[in-house]
Design a protein around this motif. Structure first.
Motif, short mmCIF file in Angstrom:
data_model
loop_
_atom_site.label_atom_id
_atom_site.label_comp_id
_atom_site.label_asym_id
_atom_site.label_seq_id
_atom_site.Cartn_x
_atom_site.Cartn_y
_atom_site.Cartn_z
N MET A 176 2.52 -47.65 74.74
CA MET A 176 1.54 -48.66 75.16
C MET A 176 0.25 -47.96 75.54
SD MET A 176 1.72 -51.34 78.36
CE MET A 176 3.20 -52.15 77.80
N ASN A 177 -0.86 -48.34 74.92
CA ASN A 177 -2.11 -47.69 75.29
C ASN A 177 -2.68 -48.31 76.56
OD1 ASN A 177 -3.89 -49.97 74.66
ND2 ASN A 177 -3.47 -49.54 72.50
N TYR A 178 -3.70 -47.65 77.10
CA TYR A 178 -4.22 -48.06 78.40
C TYR A 178 -4.77 -49.48 78.37
CZ TYR A 178 -7.23 -48.32 82.49
OH TYR A 178 -7.84 -48.71 83.64
N ASP A 179 -5.55 -49.81 77.33
CA ASP A 179 -6.14 -51.14 77.27
C ASP A 179 -5.05 -52.22 77.20
OD1 ASP A 179 -8.69 -50.17 77.36
OD2 ASP A 179 -8.96 -50.13 75.19
N GLU A 180 -4.02 -51.95 76.42
CA GLU A 180 -2.92 -52.90 76.29
C GLU A 180 -2.20 -53.06 77.62
OE1 GLU A 180 1.14 -53.30 73.61
OE2 GLU A 180 -0.43 -51.90 73.00
N LEU B 152 -7.53 -61.43 72.34
CA LEU B 152 -7.28 -60.13 72.97
C LEU B 152 -6.71 -59.21 71.90
CD1 LEU B 152 -5.62 -61.44 76.26
CD2 LEU B 152 -8.00 -60.69 75.96
N SER B 153 -7.59 -58.56 71.16
CA SER B 153 -7.17 -57.84 69.95
C SER B 153 -6.03 -56.84 70.15
CB SER B 153 -8.37 -57.15 69.29
OG SER B 153 -9.03 -56.29 70.19
N PRO B 154 -5.94 -56.11 71.28
CA PRO B 154 -4.80 -55.19 71.43
C PRO B 154 -3.45 -55.89 71.52
CG PRO B 154 -6.58 -54.60 72.93
CD PRO B 154 -6.90 -55.96 72.40
N LEU B 155 -3.46 -57.20 71.81
CA LEU B 155 -2.21 -57.93 72.01
C LEU B 155 -1.92 -58.92 70.88
CD1 LEU B 155 -2.43 -58.74 75.84
CD2 LEU B 155 -1.41 -56.75 74.72
#
Length: 202
Positions: A1-5, A98-101
């Motif tokens: 999981m990246n930080y933004d996510e 929310l593009s990361p999700l």
């Protein structure tokens, strides 16, 4: 999981916790069970984590449903039920911006679909595996915990599993069997009934 996510999921869960604590606790339980099932059926670690995150957010759309309906102590009217049923679409719409999700949308959008086409919002019969797993765990948790707007009595572990088995045209029975094994192998996963351990799902 990246930080933004990670940050986005944390913010969304906090908003859910502050809006309706019952739904927040229900979501945590469903996520834990979903992750365990994904592991039990030997999905890859990435798939397990994706299903876990999708399960955490499966009811995020309920933050768009009036709180007086979510916390109603009595059975919902037909109109209220139709409104609550919008939560899966509302959740998907939230993730769409929310593009990361965005990759979690299928799990959120389709978790109330059923294999016989009787679910919502689209009446699909071909459902992503992530949504099928969450559907089994969501229904199990709803049956085994006290809920707002429900007139049905809380069911035991065995009763809930049997109900899922009886609905073999609605739920993937391989996943129901996996859930049963998870609960038997790890009793701590079976969350005991108490005042702070309520779950809701419709």
């Amino acid at each position: 999981m990246n930080y933004d996510e990670d940050k986005l999921i944390s913010h969304l869960l906090l908003s859910l916790k502050n809006y309706n604590y019952e739904t927040y606790k229900h979501s945590l339980r469903v996520a834990k069970l979903s992750f365990k099932i994904a592991n039990m059926i030997h999905l890859s670690l990435n798939e397990q984590l994706s299903i876990y995150k999708g399960a955490l957010l499966h009811d995020i759309g309920k933050t768009m449903i009036p709180i007086n309906i979510l916390s109603k102590p009595d059975k919902l009217t037909s109109a209220e039920y139709d409104l609550v049923k919008l939560h899966s679409s509302c959740g998907a719409n939230m993730l769409e911006v929310l593009s990361p999700l965005m990759y979690l949308i299928p799990a959120v959008l389709y978790h109330h679909e059923r294999l016989d086409g009787s679910g919502y919002p689209y009446g699909l019969k071909f459902i992503p595996l992530s949504a099928q797993i969450i559907a089994v765990c969501d229904s199990f948790d709803a049956m085994t915990n006290k809920r707002s707007y429900s007139y049905k009595k809380v069911k035991s572990f065995n009763e809930a599993i049997q109900d899922l088995k009886d609905c073999n045209n609605k739920y993937n029975q391989m996943l129901v069997s996996a859930l049963e094994k998870v609960l038997k192998n790890n009793e701590s996963i079976f969350l005991r009934k108490n005042n702070e351990n309520n779950g809701i799902a419709i």
